[in-house]
Design a protein around this motif. Structure first.
Motif, PDB file in Angstrom:
ATOM      1  N   ARG A 197       0.864  -1.186   0.000  1.00 49.62           N
ATOM      2  CA  ARG A 197       0.000   0.000   0.000  1.00 49.62           C
ATOM      3  C   ARG A 197       0.895   1.229   0.000  1.00 49.62           C
ATOM      4  O   ARG A 197       2.030   1.183   0.486  1.00 49.62           O
ATOM      5  CB  ARG A 197      -0.860  -0.046   1.264  1.00 49.62           C
ATOM      6  N   VAL A 198       0.395   2.315  -0.569  1.00 50.55           N
ATOM      7  CA  VAL A 198       1.180   3.544  -0.608  1.00 50.55           C
ATOM      8  C   VAL A 198       0.357   4.713  -0.083  1.00 50.55           C
ATOM      9  O   VAL A 198      -0.804   4.895  -0.457  1.00 50.55           O
ATOM     10  CB  VAL A 198       1.699   3.838  -2.041  1.00 50.55           C
ATOM     11  N   ILE A 199       0.974   5.469   0.814  1.00 52.21           N
ATOM     12  CA  ILE A 199       0.403   6.729   1.294  1.00 52.21           C
ATOM     13  C   ILE A 199       1.285   7.840   0.738  1.00 52.21           C
ATOM     14  O   ILE A 199       2.498   7.843   0.959  1.00 52.21           O
ATOM     15  CB  ILE A 199       0.388   6.789   2.835  1.00 52.21           C
ATOM     16  N   ILE A 200       0.687   8.747  -0.022  1.00 52.40           N
ATOM     17  CA  ILE A 200       1.447   9.872  -0.581  1.00 52.40           C
ATOM     18  C   ILE A 200       1.226  11.090   0.302  1.00 52.40           C
ATOM     19  O   ILE A 200       0.094  11.456   0.616  1.00 52.40           O
ATOM     20  CB  ILE A 200       1.023  10.176  -2.025  1.00 52.40           C
ATOM     21  N   ILE A 201       2.338  11.695   0.723  1.00 54.15           N
ATOM     22  CA  ILE A 201       2.264  12.876   1.576  1.00 54.15           C
ATOM     23  C   ILE A 201       2.931  14.040   0.852  1.00 54.15           C
ATOM     24  O   ILE A 201       3.975  13.874   0.216  1.00 54.15           O
ATOM     25  CB  ILE A 201       2.930  12.591   2.953  1.00 54.15           C
ATOM     26  N   ASN A 202       2.303  15.194   0.916  1.00 50.77           N
ATOM     27  CA  ASN A 202       2.835  16.389   0.260  1.00 50.77           C
ATOM     28  C   ASN A 202       2.540  17.607   1.127  1.00 50.77           C
ATOM     29  O   ASN A 202       1.410  17.785   1.596  1.00 50.77           O
ATOM     30  CB  ASN A 202       2.207  16.574  -1.133  1.00 50.77           C
ATOM     31  N   LYS A 203       3.573  18.393   1.385  1.00 50.68           N
ATOM     32  CA  LYS A 203       3.444  19.591   2.210  1.00 50.68           C
ATOM     33  C   LYS A 203       2.761  19.291   3.546  1.00 50.68           C
ATOM     34  O   LYS A 203       1.921  20.051   4.014  1.00 50.68           O
ATOM     35  CB  LYS A 203       2.684  20.682   1.456  1.00 50.68           C
ATOM     36  N   GLY A 204       3.118  18.146   4.132  1.00 55.34           N
ATOM     37  CA  GLY A 204       2.625  17.811   5.458  1.00 55.34           C
ATOM     38  C   GLY A 204       1.235  17.225   5.516  1.00 55.34           C
ATOM     39  O   GLY A 204       0.708  16.996   6.602  1.00 55.34           O
ATOM     40  N   GLU A 205       0.627  16.959   4.361  1.00 58.17           N
ATOM     41  CA  GLU A 205      -0.730  16.418   4.326  1.00 58.17           C
ATOM     42  C   GLU A 205      -0.768  15.115   3.533  1.00 58.17           C
ATOM     43  O   GLU A 205      -0.040  14.971   2.540  1.00 58.17           O
ATOM     44  CB  GLU A 205      -1.699  17.413   3.699  1.00 58.17           C
ATOM     45  N   ILE A 206      -1.626  14.190   3.950  1.00 62.16           N
ATOM     46  CA  ILE A 206      -1.850  12.986   3.159  1.00 62.16           C
ATOM     47  C   ILE A 206      -2.760  13.342   1.990  1.00 62.16           C
ATOM     48  O   ILE A 206      -3.876  13.819   2.184  1.00 62.16           O
ATOM     49  CB  ILE A 206      -2.473  11.867   4.018  1.00 62.16           C
ATOM     50  N   VAL A 207      -2.261  13.114   0.779  1.00 60.52           N
ATOM     51  CA  VAL A 207      -3.038  13.470  -0.412  1.00 60.52           C
ATOM     52  C   VAL A 207      -3.566  12.227  -1.132  1.00 60.52           C
ATOM     53  O   VAL A 207      -4.395  12.338  -2.034  1.00 60.52           O
ATOM     54  CB  VAL A 207      -2.211  14.342  -1.382  1.00 60.52           C
ATOM     55  N   SER A 208      -3.083  11.030  -0.737  1.00 64.90           N
ATOM     56  CA  SER A 208      -3.593   9.792  -1.317  1.00 64.90           C
ATOM     57  C   SER A 208      -3.219   8.620  -0.423  1.00 64.90           C
ATOM     58  O   SER A 208      -2.162   8.618   0.211  1.00 64.90           O
ATOM     59  CB  SER A 208      -3.008   9.572  -2.719  1.00 64.90           C
TER      60      SER A 208
END
Length: 300
Positions: A197-208
């Protein structure tokens, strides 16, 4: 439930680094925390290991709340930081014995993790004499020494050469059979090779937050291949189902196929028939790559 993160946020001098992070991980799951540099991945991992405290929110490890039972939680976690802090002058066994004393671990575990991480032939060396790949193995051995249920690995393959990278990937995959693993990286191939599974984080937020099997359901695929010499792009279109060929570097090509069926065997057969040698061959997850680019394109 092995890990449960509830609305964790972290700020430094009113500068937000993590914003309302929420996710759960089940026992035996391998989850990739993917994001660009500076996205907040290392900060989140330091919070989950109890190294730093969140500004708000809570995390639970095996039902224990991090803010109330940090020491008990740390006994259940094996942690490999991004910059592996090892004592370079020590011998491998000496270093692992030092860790065994901290965790009050039986010395028999030292030989077991040395075998597990394939360090047996290097035990006569001081750590500074080891390649970076083997130093990472020492870090993993130390993280495994107390036989934790959960492993938290922060950028475990950064700076490794291709051979070392493959070795560490295979080691992590073998360990994952009976561990819950959270693995931070900014390299998509790491997630593809190791994670469920993948959790994408960007600028401190989970985006996916998606399962890899859902992302793998693609009508097209991209095969990246490197040969031992240059070949005309038109020749590669003989393979079948090819919709695009891109010569990315000198002898390396990205071939897009209009099918979800794995075309790596066909590329291998093509190379054999043409008298080519394959230096590198792997399938890229076009869906993951497209999703990552779309969700992090404003990160710079």
């Amino acid at each position: 439930m092995s890990i449960e993160v509830n609305s964790i946020s972290k700020s430094y001098k009113n500068q937000p680094v993590l914003k309302d992070i929420k996710f759960k991980m089940s026992k035996g799951e391998v989850v990739g925390l993917l994001g660009p540099n500076g996205a907040g991945k290392s900060t989140l991992m330091k919070i989950l290991t109890g190294f730093i405290s969140p500004s708000s929110g809570e995390a639970s490890i095996n039902g224990l709340q991090l803010t109330k039972a940090k020491t008990d939680i740390q006994k259940q976690i094996g942690y490999l930081p991004e910059h592996n802090p090892i004592y370079l002058e020590m011998y491998i066994k000496e270093y692992l014995n030092f860790h065994a004393k901290i965790f009050k671990t039986p010395k028999e575990r030292i030989d077991k993790v040395i075998e597990q991480t394939k360090l047996s032939q290097e035990t006569g060396k001081r750590i500074y004499q080891l390649s970076k790949g083997y130093r990472q193995r020492v870090g993993l051995a130390a993280a495994l020494l107390h036989d934790p249920e959960i492993l938290i690995l922060d950028e475990p393959t950064t700076g490794l050469d291709p051979n070392q990278l493959i070795e560490i990937r295979e080691l992590i995959k073998s360990i994952s059979k009976n561990k819950t693993i959270l693995l931070s990286t900014h390299i998509m191939q790491e997630v593809e090779a190791i994670c469920d599974r993948v959790i994408i984080i960007n600028k401190g937020e989970i985006v996916s937050d998606k399962k890899m099997e859902d992302l793998n359901e693609a009508s097209q695929q991209v095969i990246e291949v490197e040969f031992n010499y240059r070949i005309e792009e038109v020749a590669l279109k003989e393979i079948g189902k090819v919709v695009q060929v891109k010569n990315t570097t000198r002898f390396k090509y990205e071939i897009t196929f209009d099918t979800g069926v794995d075309k790596r065997p066909d590329v291998f057969d093509f190379a054999h028939d043409k008298g080519l040698k394959i230096i590198e061959l792997h399938k890229k997850n076009k869906n993951l790559e497209s999703l990552f680019i779309e969700l992090t394109k404003d990160s710079q």
